[in-house]
Scaffold this motif. Structure first.
Motif, PDB file in Angstrom:
ATOM      1  N   ASN A 131       1.691   5.915   7.942  1.00 36.01           N
ATOM      2  CA  ASN A 131       0.440   5.427   7.368  1.00 36.01           C
ATOM      3  C   ASN A 131       0.567   5.238   5.863  1.00 36.01           C
ATOM      4  OD1 ASN A 131      -0.959   5.215   9.738  1.00 36.01           O
ATOM      5  ND2 ASN A 131      -1.852   7.283   9.625  1.00 36.01           N
ATOM      6  N   LEU A 132       1.231   6.179   5.208  1.00 35.46           N
ATOM      7  CA  LEU A 132       1.421   6.069   3.755  1.00 35.46           C
ATOM      8  C   LEU A 132       2.270   4.845   3.428  1.00 35.46           C
ATOM      9  CD1 LEU A 132       0.981   7.230   0.956  1.00 35.46           C
ATOM     10  CD2 LEU A 132       3.014   8.629   1.292  1.00 35.46           C
ATOM     11  N   THR A 133       3.331   4.605   4.175  1.00 31.26           N
ATOM     12  CA  THR A 133       4.180   3.434   3.967  1.00 31.26           C
ATOM     13  C   THR A 133       3.387   2.153   4.188  1.00 31.26           C
ATOM     14  OG1 THR A 133       6.074   4.699   4.776  1.00 31.26           O
ATOM     15  CG2 THR A 133       6.333   2.328   4.651  1.00 31.26           C
ATOM     16  N   ARG A 134       2.570   2.163   5.216  1.00 27.62           N
ATOM     17  CA  ARG A 134       1.750   0.972   5.505  1.00 27.62           C
ATOM     18  C   ARG A 134       0.748   0.728   4.392  1.00 27.62           C
ATOM     19  NH1 ARG A 134      -2.919  -0.044   9.387  1.00 27.62           N
ATOM     20  NH2 ARG A 134      -2.695  -2.268   9.774  1.00 27.62           N
ATOM     21  N   ILE A 135       0.160   1.774   3.870  1.00 26.11           N
ATOM     22  CA  ILE A 135      -0.808   1.625   2.778  1.00 26.11           C
ATOM     23  C   ILE A 135      -0.121   1.069   1.529  1.00 26.11           C
ATOM     24  CG2 ILE A 135      -2.291   2.927   1.200  1.00 26.11           C
ATOM     25  CD1 ILE A 135      -2.926   4.802   3.554  1.00 26.11           C
ATOM     26  N   ILE A 136       1.078   1.550   1.239  1.00 29.78           N
ATOM     27  CA  ILE A 136       1.807   1.064   0.050  1.00 29.78           C
ATOM     28  C   ILE A 136       2.154  -0.409   0.206  1.00 29.78           C
ATOM     29  CG2 ILE A 136       3.982   1.262  -1.227  1.00 29.78           C
ATOM     30  CD1 ILE A 136       3.853   4.283  -0.710  1.00 29.78           C
ATOM     31  N   VAL A 137       2.634  -0.786   1.381  1.00 29.48           N
ATOM     32  CA  VAL A 137       2.993  -2.189   1.620  1.00 29.48           C
ATOM     33  C   VAL A 137       1.760  -3.078   1.533  1.00 29.48           C
ATOM     34  CG1 VAL A 137       3.863  -3.811   3.356  1.00 29.48           C
ATOM     35  CG2 VAL A 137       5.056  -1.648   2.957  1.00 29.48           C
ATOM     36  N   HIS A 190      -1.499  -6.904  -1.491  1.00 30.94           N
ATOM     37  CA  HIS A 190      -2.802  -7.228  -2.084  1.00 30.94           C
ATOM     38  C   HIS A 190      -2.629  -7.640  -3.548  1.00 30.94           C
ATOM     39  CE1 HIS A 190      -7.097  -7.190  -2.614  1.00 30.94           C
ATOM     40  NE2 HIS A 190      -6.982  -6.320  -3.615  1.00 30.94           N
ATOM     41  N   HIS A 191      -1.656  -7.050  -4.221  1.00 32.70           N
ATOM     42  CA  HIS A 191      -1.402  -7.361  -5.639  1.00 32.70           C
ATOM     43  C   HIS A 191      -0.090  -8.139  -5.799  1.00 32.70           C
ATOM     44  CE1 HIS A 191      -4.660  -4.782  -6.925  1.00 32.70           C
ATOM     45  NE2 HIS A 191      -4.190  -3.817  -6.134  1.00 32.70           N
ATOM     46  N   LYS A 192       0.140  -9.074  -4.902  1.00 35.69           N
ATOM     47  CA  LYS A 192       1.404  -9.820  -4.908  1.00 35.69           C
ATOM     48  C   LYS A 192       1.607 -10.617  -6.187  1.00 35.69           C
ATOM     49  CE  LYS A 192      -0.835 -13.223  -2.081  1.00 35.69           C
ATOM     50  NZ  LYS A 192      -1.101 -13.523  -0.702  1.00 35.69           N
ATOM     51  N   TRP A 193       0.540 -11.138  -6.778  1.00 41.03           N
ATOM     52  CA  TRP A 193       0.678 -11.913  -8.012  1.00 41.03           C
ATOM     53  C   TRP A 193       1.102 -11.014  -9.174  1.00 41.03           C
ATOM     54  CZ3 TRP A 193       1.470 -16.601  -7.034  1.00 41.03           C
ATOM     55  CH2 TRP A 193       0.819 -17.233  -5.990  1.00 41.03           C
ATOM     56  N   MET A 194       0.573  -9.831  -9.215  1.00 42.75           N
ATOM     57  CA  MET A 194       0.966  -8.886 -10.267  1.00 42.75           C
ATOM     58  C   MET A 194       2.441  -8.480 -10.088  1.00 42.75           C
ATOM     59  SD  MET A 194      -1.466  -8.489 -12.308  1.00 42.75           S
ATOM     60  CE  MET A 194      -1.783  -6.939 -13.077  1.00 42.75           C
ATOM     61  N   LEU A 195       2.826  -8.258  -8.854  1.00 40.23           N
ATOM     62  CA  LEU A 195       4.216  -7.910  -8.557  1.00 40.23           C
ATOM     63  C   LEU A 195       5.141  -9.066  -8.930  1.00 40.23           C
ATOM     64  CD1 LEU A 195       6.126  -5.821  -7.335  1.00 40.23           C
ATOM     65  CD2 LEU A 195       5.749  -6.901  -5.120  1.00 40.23           C
ATOM     66  N   LEU A 196       4.742 -10.280  -8.599  1.00 42.77           N
ATOM     67  CA  LEU A 196       5.540 -11.456  -8.941  1.00 42.77           C
ATOM     68  C   LEU A 196       5.647 -11.616 -10.457  1.00 42.77           C
ATOM     69  CD1 LEU A 196       7.055 -13.970  -7.962  1.00 42.77           C
ATOM     70  CD2 LEU A 196       4.876 -15.187  -8.058  1.00 42.77           C
TER      71      LEU A 196
END
Length: 104
Positions: free
Chosen positions: A7-13, A18-24
């Motif tokens: 569940n923790l891994t799923r929440i992190i992913v 959700h913040h893919k633009w920030m990550l990019l």
């Protein structure tokens, strides 16, 4: 893995998605930083090579000037010898014709 770790891994992913633009944008900034470092390194290498080439050019220029001076001095001696031989009919004395003069 336990259910809580999944569940923790799923929440992190999901949060990252959700913040893919920030990550990019973060990845783009990181890539830009690496490229700046590489460009700076290459620039310093080229500057060092340029300085070495300038020093080599200066050494070759000095050598060229010395060769010109040597050529000039050699040509003057041959010119004097040629004029003395042709115009003044002078010649180098033979060893038995040489006279040593001693100054006291």
């Amino acid at each position: 893995m336990s259910k809580s770790q999944l569940n923790l891994t799923r929440i992190i992913v999901l949060d990252l998605w959700h913040h893919k633009w920030m990550l990019l944008l973060g990845l783009v900034v990181l890539a830009n930083a690496v490229l700046v470092v590489q460009t700076t390194y290459a620039s310093r290498q080229y500057t060092s090579q340029w300085d070495q080439l300038l020093q080599q050019r200066d050494r070759l220029d000095i050598e060229w000037r010395n060769l010109l001076l040597e050529e000039q001095s050699q040509s003057e001696h041959s010119r004097v010898t040629r004029i003395a031989t042709k115009e003044l009919n002078m010649s180098r004395p033979l060893p038995n014709e040489e006279v040593v003069v001693r100054v006291q």
